[in-house]
Design an enzyme around this catalytic site. Structure first.
Site, PDB file in Angstrom:
ATOM      1  CG  HIS A 130     -22.040   6.986 -55.658  1.00  0.00           C
ATOM      2  ND1 HIS A 130     -21.035   7.015 -54.732  1.00  0.00           N
ATOM      3  CD2 HIS A 130     -21.851   5.813 -56.356  1.00  0.00           C
ATOM      4  CE1 HIS A 130     -20.275   5.934 -54.855  1.00  0.00           C
ATOM      5  NE2 HIS A 130     -20.755   5.191 -55.844  1.00  0.00           N
TER       6      HIS A 130
ATOM      7  CG  HIS B 236     -20.278   8.033 -46.051  1.00  0.00           C
ATOM      8  ND1 HIS B 236     -20.210   6.671 -45.931  1.00  0.00           N
ATOM      9  CD2 HIS B 236     -19.676   8.351 -47.228  1.00  0.00           C
ATOM     10  CE1 HIS B 236     -19.588   6.183 -46.985  1.00  0.00           C
ATOM     11  NE2 HIS B 236     -19.255   7.170 -47.788  1.00  0.00           N
TER      12      HIS B 236
ATOM     13  CG  ASP C  78     -18.383  13.600 -52.953  1.00  0.00           C
ATOM     14  OD1 ASP C  78     -17.416  13.477 -53.714  1.00  0.00           O
ATOM     15  OD2 ASP C  78     -19.253  12.737 -52.801  1.00  0.00           O
TER      16      ASP C  78
END
Ligand code: ACO
Length: 399
Positions: free
Chosen positions: A241, A280, A336
Site C-alpha cells: 500500500h 492496482h 507510487d
C-alpha cells in the site's frame, strides 16, 4: 444516505474475491475511481483540474465539507489548521525519545495516538451518539486538528532523524508551505510548494482502499478520531500500500541506469517477480495520478540533474508494459512508481515517502469517516468456517 445498500435474493452467487474484492462497503459522494478508464475525481472534480487549479487546503476542504471553499471559507479553514499545528512538549519528547532509525510510519502512528491522550475533546463522540449533529461537528473539528498535527509530527520526524531541533509552524505559511518549512527550516519557493501541493492533492483520497477501510471500520466502533487515524497509518505502512513508493525507488536506483533496464525487466519476468510500482486492484488502465506525476517528474529530474533515474523509470515502464501486454495482461504504473521519483528529486529521504502519503491521505480518511458517521453502523463481516466441528480435547499428557 440510504439505510440499505441493496437486497440480495437467495439462493444466488456472490462473486467476492480474497481481500473482499468486489465487496461494497457503503454509498459515497466523496470520490470516484474509474479503474477501467483510468479516471479519478473528488466530489465530481477531476484530479487533473484540482491539481492544476487548487491548493491542497482547498481540496481538503472539498473532501471534508463537500464543496470548494469561497475565499472567506478558505480563510477560516486555514485559521483552524494553523491553530492546531503547534506541537506540545510531550509530543516532541516522544518523537525525540524513539530511536532515530525507527520506521517513520511507526513514529507517526505513535505521535498521532499520543496526541489523542492530550486532546480531551476527542472522547466526545461517544458522549454524543444520541445527538448525531453534535457528534459530526466535534469529529469534524478534531479531524481538522489531526490534519495539522499529523503534518507537524511528520515534519518533526524528519528533523529528529537528523538530530535537529523540532520546528513549530510559521503562521504565515500554508499547510504545505509549513510542511516543507518545518522539515527543512527554509521557506519553500513557490514552484516547490506548488509541486508538493500537487503531490498531496493526488494522494488525498482514493476510494475504499485498505487504509481508508481501516479508518472507517475503526471509527464505526465509535472509537475516537486519533485512534482511527493511527489505525489507518498502520494500514498504510505496508509495502503493498503506502510503502510501495520507497520500494519502487529503491528498485529503480538499484538498476543502475536505463541501459540496464532491459536485462533487469527480463530477469523479473523470468522469475515471475512483481515489479513494485505497477499494478492496482482497481485501475486496469493507467493510474491517472501516475500520469500527472510522470509529467512533473520529467521536468524536475531534468532540473535536478537526475535524468538517468527518470529515463530508467520510463525504460522499465515501456519494456515491462510491452511484455505484459504481449501476455494479454497489461499492468500499468501506479501512483507510487512516479511519486517516489518526485519525492527523491525534491530531496526527501526515502523512508519518509509513506509519511508524506499519510499527511496527504489524512483528509481523505477524515472525509470518509465523517461521511459514514451520521448513519453509523459497526462493521461486522463474517468468515466462512472451513475447519472440523467434532474434535474432542485429549488430555495434555496424551497429545
Ligand atoms: N508486477 C508483476 N505482476 C503483477 C504486478 C506487478 N507489480 N501486480 C500484479 N501482477 C500480476 C500478479 O502476479 C497476478 O498475476 P497472475 O494472475 O498470473 O497470478 C495478477 O497480476 C494479479 O495480481 P494481484 O496481486 O492478485 O493483484 P491485486 O489486485 O491483488 O494487487 C497490488 C494489487 C497489491 C497493488 C499488486 O499489483 C502489487 O503487489 N503491486 C506491487 C506493489 C505496489 O506497487 N503497490 C502499490 C499499490 S498503489 C497504492 O497502494 C497507493
Amino acid at each position: 444516505m440510504p439505510k440499505f445498500l441493496g437486497r440480495i435474493e437467495f439462493p444466488c452467487t456472490i462473486e467476492l474475491g480474497r481481500g473482499l474484492e468486489g465487496a461494497i462497503t457503503n454509498v459515497t459522494r466523496i470520490g470516484y475511481v474509474n479503474g477501467e478508464e483510468g479516471h479519478l475525481n473528488y466530489r465530481g472534480y477531476s484530479i487533473e483540474d484540482l491539481s492544476d487549479n487548487c491548493s491542497y487546503e482547498e481540496v481538503a476542504y472539498l473532501l471534508i465539507f463537500g464543496k470548494l471553499p469561497n475565499r472567506a471559507e478558505l480563510n477560516t479553514f486555514q485559521l483552524r489548521l494553523r491553530k492546531s499545528g503547534e506541537l506540545p512538549e510531550e509530543i516532541i519528547r516522544i518523537i525525540e525519545t524513539l530511536p532515530r532509525d525507527a520506521h517513520p510510519m511507526n513514529v507517526l502512528q505513535t505521535g498521532v495516538a499520543a496526541f489523542g491522550c492530550l486532546d480531551r475533546d476527542s472522547l466526545e463522540v461517544t458522549r454524543h451518539v444520541s445527538d448525531p449533529a453534535a457528534a459530526l461537528e466535534i469529529e469534524t473539528e478534531i479531524a481538522i486538528r489531526i490534519m495539522a498535527r499529523t503534518r507537524s509530527i511528520a515534519a518533526a520526524i524528519a528533523r529528529a532523524r537528523k538530530g535537529q531541533a523540532v520546528l513549530q509552524p510559521d503562521p504565515n505559511l500554508s499547510f504545505t508551505g509549513n510542511y516543507l518549512y518545518q522539515m527543512s527550516g527554509e521557506k519553500p519557493s513557490p514552484v516547490t510548494e506548488k509541486l508538493m501541493d500537487i503531490c498531496l492533492i493526488l494522494q488525498a483520497d482514493h476510494g475504499m482502499n485498505a487504509s481508508t477501510f481501516t479508518a472507517v471500520v475503526t471509527h464505526s466502533t465509535l472509537s475516537d478520531m486519533y485512534s482511527t487515524i493511527a489505525a489507518a497509518i498502520g494500514s498504510l505502512r505496508g509495502p503493498l500500500h503506502g510503502g510501495a513508493n520507497e520500494a519502487a525507488l529503491e528498485e529503480l536506483a538499484a538498476i543502475g541506469g536505463p541501459e540496464k533496464a532491459k536485462a533487469w525487466v527480463a530477469e523479473k519476468i523470468a522469475k515471475g517477480q512483481k515489479v513494485i510500482g505497477f499494478g492496482h486492484r482497481v485501475y486496469k488502465a493507467y493510474d491517472p495520478r501516475a500520469l500527472v506525476l510522470k509529467k512533473h517528474a520529467e521536468a524536475l529530474c531534468r532540473e535536478k540533474g537526475m535524468e538517468s533515474l527518470y529515463r530508467t523509470a520510463v525504460e522499465v515502464e515501456n519494456l515491462f508494459l510491452a511484455e505484459m501486454k504481449a501476455k494479454g495482461k497489461p499492468i500499468y504504473p501506479n501512483v507510487d512508481y512516479y511519486s517516489g521519483i518526485v519525492y527523491h528529486a525534491l530531496g526527501f529521504p526515502t523512508p519518509l515517502f509513506p509519511v508524506i502519503f499519510a499527511v496527504s491521505r489524512t483528509a481523505g480518511w477524515a472525509a470518509r469517516v465523517l461521511e459514514y458517521l451520521p448513519e453509523n453502523r459497526i462493521f461486522r463481516p463474517r468468515a466462512v468456517y472451513d475447519g472440523p466441528t467434532d474434535l474432542k480435547v485429549v488430555p495434555i499428557e496424551k497429545r
